[in-house]
Design a protein around this motif. Structure first.
Motif, PDB file in Angstrom:
ATOM      1  N   ILE A  64      43.005  33.720  42.295  1.00  0.00           N
ATOM      2  CA  ILE A  64      43.086  32.400  42.916  1.00  0.00           C
ATOM      3  C   ILE A  64      42.523  32.533  44.335  1.00  0.00           C
ATOM      4  O   ILE A  64      43.166  33.115  45.217  1.00  0.00           O
ATOM      5  N   PRO A  65      41.315  32.041  44.594  1.00  0.00           N
ATOM      6  CA  PRO A  65      40.647  32.302  45.873  1.00  0.00           C
ATOM      7  C   PRO A  65      41.283  31.601  47.061  1.00  0.00           C
ATOM      8  O   PRO A  65      41.090  32.023  48.199  1.00  0.00           O
ATOM      9  N   SER A  66      42.036  30.524  46.816  1.00  0.00           N
ATOM     10  CA  SER A  66      42.612  29.771  47.927  1.00  0.00           C
ATOM     11  C   SER A  66      43.878  30.405  48.491  1.00  0.00           C
ATOM     12  O   SER A  66      44.354  30.013  49.553  1.00  0.00           O
ATOM     13  N   SER A  80      46.393  32.928  50.383  1.00  0.00           N
ATOM     14  CA  SER A  80      46.234  33.745  51.580  1.00  0.00           C
ATOM     15  C   SER A  80      46.425  35.221  51.290  1.00  0.00           C
ATOM     16  O   SER A  80      45.833  36.074  51.946  1.00  0.00           O
ATOM     17  N   ASN A  81      47.266  35.539  50.307  1.00  0.00           N
ATOM     18  CA  ASN A  81      47.434  36.919  49.855  1.00  0.00           C
ATOM     19  C   ASN A  81      46.764  37.069  48.489  1.00  0.00           C
ATOM     20  O   ASN A  81      46.563  36.078  47.776  1.00  0.00           O
ATOM     21  N   ALA A  82      46.411  38.301  48.120  1.00  0.00           N
ATOM     22  CA  ALA A  82      45.774  38.531  46.828  1.00  0.00           C
ATOM     23  C   ALA A  82      46.684  38.026  45.715  1.00  0.00           C
ATOM     24  O   ALA A  82      47.822  38.478  45.574  1.00  0.00           O
ATOM     25  N   THR A  83      46.180  37.066  44.936  1.00  0.00           N
ATOM     26  CA  THR A  83      46.961  36.446  43.872  1.00  0.00           C
ATOM     27  C   THR A  83      46.115  36.428  42.608  1.00  0.00           C
ATOM     28  O   THR A  83      45.072  35.768  42.563  1.00  0.00           O
ATOM     29  N   LEU A  84      46.561  37.147  41.594  1.00  0.00           N
ATOM     30  CA  LEU A  84      45.812  37.301  40.361  1.00  0.00           C
ATOM     31  C   LEU A  84      46.514  36.566  39.221  1.00  0.00           C
ATOM     32  O   LEU A  84      47.733  36.650  39.080  1.00  0.00           O
ATOM     33  N   VAL A  85      45.731  35.853  38.427  1.00  0.00           N
ATOM     34  CA  VAL A  85      46.253  35.220  37.222  1.00  0.00           C
ATOM     35  C   VAL A  85      46.070  36.197  36.072  1.00  0.00           C
ATOM     36  O   VAL A  85      44.980  36.756  35.884  1.00  0.00           O
ATOM     37  N   CYS A  86      47.133  36.419  35.313  1.00  0.00           N
ATOM     38  CA  CYS A  86      47.118  37.414  34.244  1.00  0.00           C
ATOM     39  C   CYS A  86      47.748  36.860  32.978  1.00  0.00           C
ATOM     40  O   CYS A  86      48.477  35.862  33.003  1.00  0.00           O
ATOM     41  N   ASP A  87      47.473  37.532  31.878  1.00  0.00           N
ATOM     42  CA  ASP A  87      48.296  37.422  30.683  1.00  0.00           C
ATOM     43  C   ASP A  87      49.114  38.702  30.604  1.00  0.00           C
ATOM     44  O   ASP A  87      48.605  39.800  30.873  1.00  0.00           O
ATOM     45  N   VAL A  88      50.391  38.565  30.257  1.00  0.00           N
ATOM     46  CA  VAL A  88      51.234  39.733  30.048  1.00  0.00           C
ATOM     47  C   VAL A  88      51.629  39.731  28.580  1.00  0.00           C
ATOM     48  O   VAL A  88      52.082  38.716  28.045  1.00  0.00           O
ATOM     49  N   PRO A  93      40.977  30.167  36.606  1.00  0.00           N
ATOM     50  CA  PRO A  93      41.899  29.842  37.700  1.00  0.00           C
ATOM     51  C   PRO A  93      41.252  29.213  38.916  1.00  0.00           C
ATOM     52  O   PRO A  93      41.904  28.479  39.656  1.00  0.00           O
ATOM     53  N   SER A  94      39.958  29.493  39.164  1.00  0.00           N
ATOM     54  CA  SER A  94      39.312  28.955  40.356  1.00  0.00           C
ATOM     55  C   SER A  94      38.591  27.632  40.087  1.00  0.00           C
ATOM     56  O   SER A  94      38.007  27.051  40.988  1.00  0.00           O
ATOM     57  N   ALA A  95      38.634  27.149  38.839  1.00  0.00           N
ATOM     58  CA  ALA A  95      37.930  25.908  38.527  1.00  0.00           C
ATOM     59  C   ALA A  95      38.628  24.718  39.162  1.00  0.00           C
ATOM     60  O   ALA A  95      39.853  24.653  39.186  1.00  0.00           O
ATOM     61  N   PRO A  96      37.862  23.751  39.686  1.00  0.00           N
ATOM     62  CA  PRO A  96      38.491  22.590  40.333  1.00  0.00           C
ATOM     63  C   PRO A  96      39.127  21.666  39.307  1.00  0.00           C
ATOM     64  O   PRO A  96      38.785  21.676  38.141  1.00  0.00           O
TER      65      PRO A  96
END
Length: 294
Positions: free
Chosen positions: A35-37, A39-47, A124-127
């Motif tokens: 998620i580029p917006s 402020s901290n590194a935030t990753l979208v994942c499947d678990v 995740p980064s798509a508008p």
């Protein structure tokens, strides 16, 4: 990943919180994007665990931006501690959250919340765009056009100098979050951190700068300032205060894995004050709202 014979299936809304926590803690994390917006590194994942697949957010400690007033490397633990408090209250405000190792190191892993504007995103980064005319739970509107059922919080000017009013819904689900923010001492409750799930729940995310021992409350949810807290929420807070004051309670020892003893004591005091006064605090004189508010 599709659903079929021998393939994982999504954990549905009927899954218990305990089951979701188990999947988050023990499943294999597969990174989908960032998620580029954030402020901290935030990753979208499947678990994925056995035949269960769950969408989640993963914030590695190594991706935390240093802050002057919070110790380095503690934000992920504060997110988990905040979830433990929400869960102990039985309020379900914060999605299930664990601390675990992952593809880029130790970090916080939290259940993804499907909302009307993120469910169909291909990445995740798509508008995305909200339907025309929709007012979000926390939003901006022109002066004199505050919607029915909303509370005005702040008059300001937008990026092009037009006057606007910051508003939030007069919604009991949101009021419960506002009370939780007070006891968490949430320093960053922005409008974008309030999510209305497809399951009908209202969820708060991004609790990395909570639970400081010094007063740092900054929130957009000031619409109930100075008002009486509903009796059922007060009863829950009184029970939580008793648990936090008991040295033998498991909650206190669980919190001690993520925050300091002084921070737990400060949490207990904030909880006790609201339980005894039954009133929401008034905004402080200095920077009561995080900026920008979204």
């Amino acid at each position: 990943m599709g659903i079929g014979e021998g393939e994982p299936h999504p954990a549905g809304s009927g899954s218990s919180s305990v089951e979701v926590v188990d999947v988050l803690r023990r499943g294999e994390l597969v990174v989908l994007g960032r998620i580029p917006s954030a402020s901290n590194a935030t990753l979208v994942c499947d678990v994925v665990l056995d035949d269960v697949e769950l969408r989640c957010v993963y914030k590695p400690v190594r991706g935390e931006v240093p802050l002057w007033d919070f110790p380095d490397g503690t934000l992920a633990g504060r997110e988990v501690a905040s979830y433990l408090i929400s869960d102990a209250l039985g309020w379900g405000v914060i999605p299930e959250t664990v601390l675990r190792d992952g593809p880029v190191g130790f970090g916080m892993v939290q259940r993804w919340v499907d909302t009307p504007d993120n469910t169909d995103r291909p990445h995740p980064s798509a508008p995305s765009e909200l339907p025309d005319g929709r007012v979000d739970l926390v939003d901006l509107c022109p002066p004199g056009a505050v919607p029915v059922g909303y509370r005005a919080v702040l008059r300001a000017f937008d990026s092009i100098g037009e006057p606007v009013v910051l508003v939030h819904a007069d919604d009991p689900r949101l009021q419960r979050m506002a009370v939780l923010d007070v006891i968490l001492n949430n320093a960053d409750r922005k409008g974008g951190h309030v999510l209305e799930g497809l399951d009908g729940g209202v969820y708060g995310i991004d609790h990395g700068i909570c639970l400081h021992s010094e007063d740092k409350l900054r929130t957009v949810l000031w619409g109930w300032a100075g008002e009486t807290v509903p009796a059922h929420l007060v009863a829950d807070l009184a029970d939580l205060a008793r648990r936090l004051e008991s040295p033998d309670d498991d909650l206190r020892s669980d919190l001690a894995e993520h925050i300091t003893g002084d921070e737990i004591d400060a949490l207990a005091l904030r909880t006790l004050v609201i339980a005894e006064t039954t009133a929401m605090p008034l905004p402080p004189g200095h920077r009561p709202i995080p900026w920008p508010p979204f």
